[in-house]
Design an enzyme around this catalytic site. Sequence first.
Site, mmCIF file in Angstrom:
data_model
loop_
_atom_site.group_PDB
_atom_site.id
_atom_site.type_symbol
_atom_site.label_atom_id
_atom_site.label_comp_id
_atom_site.label_asym_id
_atom_site.label_seq_id
_atom_site.Cartn_x
_atom_site.Cartn_y
_atom_site.Cartn_z
ATOM 1 N N ASN A 77 0.819 -1.202 0.000
ATOM 2 C CA ASN A 77 0.000 0.000 0.000
ATOM 3 C C ASN A 77 0.860 1.263 0.000
ATOM 4 O OD1 ASN A 77 -2.439 1.696 0.260
ATOM 5 N ND2 ASN A 77 -3.409 -0.223 0.869
ATOM 6 N N ARG A 78 0.294 2.372 0.456
ATOM 7 C CA ARG A 78 0.928 3.680 0.256
ATOM 8 C C ARG A 78 1.609 4.211 1.514
ATOM 9 N NH1 ARG A 78 -3.584 3.290 -2.866
ATOM 10 N NH2 ARG A 78 -3.397 4.015 -5.028
ATOM 11 N N HIS A 91 3.387 0.093 -2.785
ATOM 12 C CA HIS A 91 3.678 -1.335 -2.951
ATOM 13 C C HIS A 91 5.170 -1.656 -3.070
ATOM 14 C CE1 HIS A 91 -0.467 -2.226 -2.847
ATOM 15 N NE2 HIS A 91 -0.762 -2.062 -4.124
ATOM 16 N N HIS A 111 -1.806 -9.539 -3.832
ATOM 17 C CA HIS A 111 -2.695 -8.623 -4.543
ATOM 18 C C HIS A 111 -3.591 -9.371 -5.527
ATOM 19 C CE1 HIS A 111 -3.964 -4.751 -6.145
ATOM 20 N NE2 HIS A 111 -3.131 -4.128 -5.317
ATOM 21 N N ALA A 112 -4.048 -10.567 -5.151
ATOM 22 C CA ALA A 112 -4.947 -11.320 -6.034
ATOM 23 C C ALA A 112 -6.266 -10.583 -6.218
ATOM 24 C CB ALA A 112 -5.204 -12.703 -5.451
ATOM 25 N N TYR A 113 -6.771 -10.621 -7.463
ATOM 26 C CA TYR A 113 -8.096 -10.094 -7.790
ATOM 27 C C TYR A 113 -9.035 -11.280 -7.947
ATOM 28 C CZ TYR A 113 -6.134 -5.488 -9.121
ATOM 29 O OH TYR A 113 -5.523 -4.265 -9.140
ATOM 30 N N ASP A 151 -11.749 1.504 -2.373
ATOM 31 C CA ASP A 151 -10.294 1.339 -2.361
ATOM 32 C C ASP A 151 -9.805 1.869 -1.019
ATOM 33 O OD1 ASP A 151 -7.687 0.817 -2.997
ATOM 34 O OD2 ASP A 151 -7.472 2.419 -4.478
ATOM 35 N N GLN A 168 -7.457 -4.093 2.782
ATOM 36 C CA GLN A 168 -7.777 -3.134 1.733
ATOM 37 C C GLN A 168 -8.725 -3.829 0.765
ATOM 38 O OE1 GLN A 168 -6.333 -0.050 1.813
ATOM 39 N NE2 GLN A 168 -6.865 0.866 -0.150
ATOM 40 N N GLU A 196 -6.742 -7.278 0.324
ATOM 41 C CA GLU A 196 -5.322 -7.231 0.670
ATOM 42 C C GLU A 196 -5.177 -7.086 2.184
ATOM 43 O OE1 GLU A 196 -3.452 -4.118 -1.934
ATOM 44 O OE2 GLU A 196 -5.523 -4.073 -2.666
#
Length: 353
Positions: A80-81, A107, A181-183, A253, A290, A318
């Site tokens: 993340n940020r 990331h 980070h799987a979608y 998000d 997340q 996440e």
Amino acid sequence: MTTITQAPYLMTDLGQSTLYTMRNKNGMQVSATDFGGHLVSILAPDRDGKLADVILGYGDYAGYKVNKYYLGAAVGRCANRIGKGRFTLNGKEYQLALNDNGVNHLHGGTVGFDQKLWACKVISCEEGQALRLRLVSPDGEEHYPGALSVTMTYTLTDQNELVLHYEAASDADTVCNLTNHAYFNLAGHNSGTILGQRLKIYADHFTEADAESIPTGRVLPVEGTPMDFRDYHRVGERIDADYLPLNYGGGYDHNWVLNSPAGELGPCAEMWDEASGRHMTCLTTLPGVQFYSGNFIDGTQLGKEGCYYEKRGGLCLETQFAPDSVNHPEWPNPILRAGELYDHTTIYRFDVK
């Protein structure tokens, strides 16, 4: 018992990568690669036993090399940020790469763990076989302090659980926040959007963020807002509501503060596709998650099986320490002290209902 087969996969700039495929007694399959620790596919059964690949991915190295969406990626050193890419540790200020629109750190930086070739080994375990991935991030890499040694173990159980176990240690105080980070799209990776699928998140609060997705410091209740997923809601039910956090994020998000105590394995979220019956439960020892609804997927990148994924074609869960928590000592934060062990587990359990 789970068995693992391996085969040559993509030729990368770092050399030949390998694809490892785990199969359990139920026929469920999970494939992962040593390049970036990516989860490449998860084949899960529907209520009739029909398998479908329920995560988004690429079919070639070009996709994974650019990977603007981090599809299936192992993310580190800090997921993340980090606001303005800056943090202070032991009185020293560190400036990291501003790889998120030139403003914030995202990331792990310009070359994160998703672009590394991990050392992999198939190991014996109680479930049969598991995949162990190892990486050493040198002191100063991406301007982070300390040499960080990371071990990730991917295990597929006969209970249709994908267990991701993260361990890390550093020779100096540093930052460590690892995730995947799987979608997910439980109707199948190429089935369209996830707007009709249902989601439940075990959290009473979320961290408010600004227009750049950096937390403001306020932790807000979800009650009475479109952020309330304490009971099942369709992902698309309120995603376009005129609500400032959703306006900022272009949809969901955001970081939810999980109700379970940090460090204890507890429920995080559930996702359910009523049409197929596929249902996924996420559990974690981490304090946050997340939920990202794929708002910025734009259909321009070629995915696997010739698919161009559309906006909101998958969602991420996440598990993590909150964004920018290195700058919020009042929150659970990702500072890893020298000599301590980072030890966290996330489980994605698949069944039908």
